[in-house]
Design a protein around this motif. Structure first.
Motif, PDB file in Angstrom:
ATOM      1  N   THR A  64       0.849  -1.183   0.000  1.00 15.04           N
ATOM      2  CA  THR A  64       0.000   0.000   0.000  1.00 15.04           C
ATOM      3  C   THR A  64       0.889   1.238   0.000  1.00 15.04           C
ATOM      4  O   THR A  64       2.050   1.177   0.428  1.00 15.04           O
ATOM      5  N   ASP A  65       0.356   2.336  -0.491  1.00 17.71           N
ATOM      6  CA  ASP A  65       1.133   3.581  -0.492  1.00 17.71           C
ATOM      7  C   ASP A  65       1.209   4.185   0.905  1.00 17.71           C
ATOM      8  O   ASP A  65       2.231   4.721   1.311  1.00 17.71           O
ATOM      9  N   LEU A  66       0.088   4.089   1.620  1.00 18.58           N
ATOM     10  CA  LEU A  66       0.005   4.674   2.965  1.00 18.58           C
ATOM     11  C   LEU A  66      -0.729   3.708   3.885  1.00 18.58           C
ATOM     12  O   LEU A  66      -1.803   3.206   3.529  1.00 18.58           O
ATOM     13  N   ILE A  67      -0.155   3.436   5.025  1.00 18.66           N
ATOM     14  CA  ILE A  67      -0.806   2.586   6.027  1.00 18.66           C
ATOM     15  C   ILE A  67      -1.173   3.433   7.234  1.00 18.66           C
ATOM     16  O   ILE A  67      -0.402   4.301   7.647  1.00 18.66           O
ATOM     17  N   LEU A  68      -2.366   3.221   7.755  1.00 21.86           N
ATOM     18  CA  LEU A  68      -2.832   3.936   8.938  1.00 21.86           C
ATOM     19  C   LEU A  68      -3.214   2.927  10.017  1.00 21.86           C
ATOM     20  O   LEU A  68      -4.046   2.042   9.788  1.00 21.86           O
ATOM     21  N   VAL A  69      -2.600   3.077  11.181  1.00 21.43           N
ATOM     22  CA  VAL A  69      -2.940   2.235  12.328  1.00 21.43           C
ATOM     23  C   VAL A  69      -3.658   3.102  13.354  1.00 21.43           C
ATOM     24  O   VAL A  69      -3.042   3.973  13.975  1.00 21.43           O
ATOM     25  N   PRO A  70      -4.963   2.918  13.545  1.00 21.24           N
ATOM     26  CA  PRO A  70      -5.702   3.683  14.554  1.00 21.24           C
ATOM     27  C   PRO A  70      -5.481   3.099  15.940  1.00 21.24           C
ATOM     28  O   PRO A  70      -4.942   1.997  16.083  1.00 21.24           O
ATOM     29  N   GLY A  71      -5.903   3.840  16.958  1.00 27.18           N
ATOM     30  CA  GLY A  71      -5.744   3.370  18.326  1.00 27.18           C
ATOM     31  C   GLY A  71      -6.980   2.653  18.835  1.00 27.18           C
ATOM     32  O   GLY A  71      -7.921   2.383  18.091  1.00 27.18           O
ATOM     33  N   GLY A  72      -6.969   2.358  20.133  1.00 26.49           N
ATOM     34  CA  GLY A  72      -8.099   1.649  20.711  1.00 26.49           C
ATOM     35  C   GLY A  72      -8.025   1.617  22.224  1.00 26.49           C
ATOM     36  O   GLY A  72      -7.016   1.987  22.830  1.00 26.49           O
ATOM     37  N   SER A  73      -9.115   1.148  22.838  1.00 26.99           N
ATOM     38  CA  SER A  73      -9.163   1.031  24.288  1.00 26.99           C
ATOM     39  C   SER A  73      -8.548  -0.274  24.760  1.00 26.99           C
ATOM     40  O   SER A  73      -8.294  -0.460  25.945  1.00 26.99           O
ATOM     41  N   LYS A  97       5.087   4.064   1.336  1.00 29.11           N
ATOM     42  CA  LYS A  97       5.769   5.347   1.240  1.00 29.11           C
ATOM     43  C   LYS A  97       5.508   6.192   2.483  1.00 29.11           C
ATOM     44  O   LYS A  97       6.351   6.979   2.901  1.00 29.11           O
ATOM     45  N   HIS A  98       4.317   6.001   3.082  1.00 20.82           N
ATOM     46  CA  HIS A  98       3.960   6.759   4.271  1.00 20.82           C
ATOM     47  C   HIS A  98       3.415   5.811   5.342  1.00 20.82           C
ATOM     48  O   HIS A  98       2.554   4.979   5.062  1.00 20.82           O
ATOM     49  N   VAL A  99       3.925   5.957   6.558  1.00 16.32           N
ATOM     50  CA  VAL A  99       3.522   5.132   7.697  1.00 16.32           C
ATOM     51  C   VAL A  99       2.881   6.058   8.713  1.00 16.32           C
ATOM     52  O   VAL A  99       3.523   6.990   9.208  1.00 16.32           O
ATOM     53  N   THR A 100       1.606   5.813   9.047  1.00 15.86           N
ATOM     54  CA  THR A 100       0.872   6.772   9.865  1.00 15.86           C
ATOM     55  C   THR A 100       0.075   6.092  10.973  1.00 15.86           C
ATOM     56  O   THR A 100      -0.185   4.888  10.927  1.00 15.86           O
ATOM     57  N   SER A 101      -0.322   6.908  11.944  1.00 13.23           N
ATOM     58  CA  SER A 101      -1.122   6.396  13.057  1.00 13.23           C
ATOM     59  C   SER A 101      -1.973   7.510  13.628  1.00 13.23           C
ATOM     60  O   SER A 101      -1.720   8.697  13.407  1.00 13.23           O
ATOM     61  N   VAL A 102      -2.992   7.108  14.362  1.00  9.57           N
ATOM     62  CA  VAL A 102      -3.839   8.038  15.112  1.00  9.57           C
ATOM     63  C   VAL A 102      -3.934   7.525  16.539  1.00  9.57           C
ATOM     64  O   VAL A 102      -4.008   6.317  16.766  1.00  9.57           O
ATOM     65  N   CYS A 103      -3.910   8.437  17.503  1.00  4.29           N
ATOM     66  CA  CYS A 103      -4.068   8.107  18.910  1.00  4.29           C
ATOM     67  C   CYS A 103      -2.963   7.131  19.344  1.00  4.29           C
ATOM     68  O   CYS A 103      -1.831   7.249  18.921  1.00  4.29           O
ATOM     69  N   ASP A 105      10.929  12.412   9.148  1.00  6.96           N
ATOM     70  CA  ASP A 105      11.534  11.902   7.912  1.00  6.96           C
ATOM     71  C   ASP A 105      10.822  12.454   6.677  1.00  6.96           C
ATOM     72  O   ASP A 105      10.429  11.701   5.776  1.00  6.96           O
ATOM     73  N   ASN A 106      10.653  13.773   6.641  1.00  6.45           N
ATOM     74  CA  ASN A 106      10.039  14.459   5.507  1.00  6.45           C
ATOM     75  C   ASN A 106       8.637  13.939   5.177  1.00  6.45           C
ATOM     76  O   ASN A 106       8.225  13.917   4.014  1.00  6.45           O
ATOM     77  N   GLY A 107       7.925  13.521   6.208  1.00  6.76           N
ATOM     78  CA  GLY A 107       6.536  13.090   6.007  1.00  6.76           C
ATOM     79  C   GLY A 107       6.359  11.608   5.760  1.00  6.76           C
ATOM     80  O   GLY A 107       5.232  11.141   5.578  1.00  6.76           O
ATOM     81  N   ARG A 108       7.439  10.839   5.760  1.00 10.07           N
ATOM     82  CA  ARG A 108       7.240   9.387   5.629  1.00 10.07           C
ATOM     83  C   ARG A 108       6.463   8.873   6.841  1.00 10.07           C
ATOM     84  O   ARG A 108       5.616   7.992   6.723  1.00 10.07           O
ATOM     85  N   PHE A 109       6.740   9.474   8.000  1.00 11.25           N
ATOM     86  CA  PHE A 109       6.029   9.111   9.222  1.00 11.25           C
ATOM     87  C   PHE A 109       5.155  10.296   9.638  1.00 11.25           C
ATOM     88  O   PHE A 109       5.659  11.396   9.852  1.00 11.25           O
TER      89      PHE A 109
END
Length: 284
Positions: free
Chosen positions: A125-134, A156-162, A205-209
Motif C-alpha cells: 500500500t502507499d500509505l498505512i494507517l494504524v488507529p488506536g483503541g481502548s 511510502k507513508h507510515v501513519t497512526s492516530v491516537c 523523515d520528511n513526512g514518511r512518518f
C-alpha cells in the motif's frame, strides 16, 4: 404560487428524486471535486482549481493513492472514521480496510465493523494507517505486528492516530522517530524506542512518518495528510464539504486546558494518565 407553495413543491421534488441533504453534499461534493480536477470544463477550460493553490501535493490529481486502514478488535471507531471520511473524498484515492483474519471486527463499545480484508492478502500500500483503541491486545499480537511491519516497510507513508502509534512502535519501525500519541500514553512510546511528542500532528523523515494525537486529532491529521498528498486546496475543499468547523463547548480536551479536578477524574480512571504513562490492555 406563493413562496411557501414553491418551497413545498421544490421539497417534494427533491424527496421524489430520493436524495437527502447528506446525499447532495456527498455527490455534489464529488461532482465539484471532479470538475476542479478535470480543469473546470464548465468554466471554459480554466486552470484546475487545485492547481491554483501555492501549496501543491506530492501527487498529481490523476496519480492514484492507495490507503490501507488496519482494523482490530477493541479499536476506536472515531480514530479511523474521521480520517476515512476525508480520504474517501480525495481524487483517485482508494481506501481499504483490513484485519488479521478479515471479516468482522468488534470495536470499542461493541460496534461491529465488517467486511475487512485479510492483511496477509494485501501485497502493498502507499500509505498505512494504524488507529488506536481502548484495548490493544489484538494488534500487539506477534502475527498482527508482523503484517503491520511488512506493509509499513513497503509503504511510502507510515501513519497512526491516537495510541495506534504504540502498535507501530512495537513493530520497531518508529525507533528513533518522533511520533504523536494520545496524551495519556504519549510517554509510553519511549519504552519502544520512539520519541513521544505531545502535539496534535507530528511529522518525521520528511513526512514518511505522520501521526495524530488522541481520537479527534485524527481529523486534523487526515487533513494534513490530504494537503501533503493532494495539495492544500484539496484539503480545504474537503474540510468545507464535511463542515469541519470545530467550536467545542468546553476547553477541556487536553490536560493543559482542563480543570484540575477533571484531570484528577481521568487519572483515577487511567492511573498515570497525566504523566503520559497510562496503561491499557495490550501494553506490556
Amino acid at each position: 404560487m406563493t413562496d411557501q407553495s414553491k418551497n413545498k413543491a421544490s421539497s417534494e421534488q427533491l424527496d421524489k428524486s430520493g436524495h437527502s441533504r447528506r446525499d447532495a453534499l456527498k455527490f455534489g461534493g464529488i461532482a465539484a471535486l471532479g470538475a476542479a480536477v478535470s480543469g473546470g470544463a464548465l468554466l471554459g477550460g480554466m486552470t484546475p482549481a487545485f492547481a491554483q493553490t501555492g501549496s501543491k501535493g506530492e501527487l498529481a490529481p490523476n496519480e492514484p493513492l492507495n490507503i490501507l486502514i488496519v482494523n482490530y478488535d477493541g479499536g476506536t471507531l472515531l480514530d479511523f472514521a474521521g480520517p476515512s471520511e476525508i480520504f474517501h473524498r480525495l481524487p483517485n484515492t482508494n481506501v481499504r480496510y483490513a484485519s488479521l483474519k478479515g471479516g468482522n471486527v468488534t470495536l470499542e463499545f461493541g460496534v461491529v465493523y465488517g467486511n475487512t480484508e485479510r492483511l496477509a492478502d494485501i501485497e502493498k500500500t502507499d500509505l498505512i494507517l494504524v488507529p488506536g483503541g481502548s484495548n490493544l491486545s489484538a494488534p500487539m499480537r506477534p502475527e498482527y505486528l508482523t503484517q503491520i511491519r511488512r506493509l509499513s516497510d513497503g509503504a511510502k507513508h507510515v501513519t497512526s492516530v491516537c495510541n495506534g502509534s504504540l502498535v507501530l512502535a512495537a513493530t520497531g519501525i518508529l525507533k528513533g522517530r518522533r511520533s504523536a500519541c494520545h496524551w495519556a500514553f504519549v510517554n509510553k512510546l519511549a519504552e519502544y524506542g520512539a520519541i513521544g511528542v505531545p502535539d496534535r500532528f507530528v511529522e518525521d523523515d520528511n513526512g514518511r512518518f505522520m501521526s495524530g494525537g488522541g481520537v479527534t486529532a485524527g481529523i486534523d491529521f487526515a487533513l494534513r495528510v490530504a494537503a501533503k498528498m493532494r495539495g492544500q486546496q484539496a484539503a480545504e475543499f474537503t474540510q468545507l464539504v464535511i463542515e469541519y468547523d470545530p467550536a467545542p463547548p468546553f476547553h477541556s480536551g487536553h490536560p493543559r486546558d482542563a480543570r484540575p479536578e477533571v484531570v484528577a477524574m481521568v487519572d483515577k480512571e487511567l492511573p498515570g494518565a497525566s504523566k503520559g504513562l497510562a496503561r491499557i490492555p495490550g501494553i506490556r
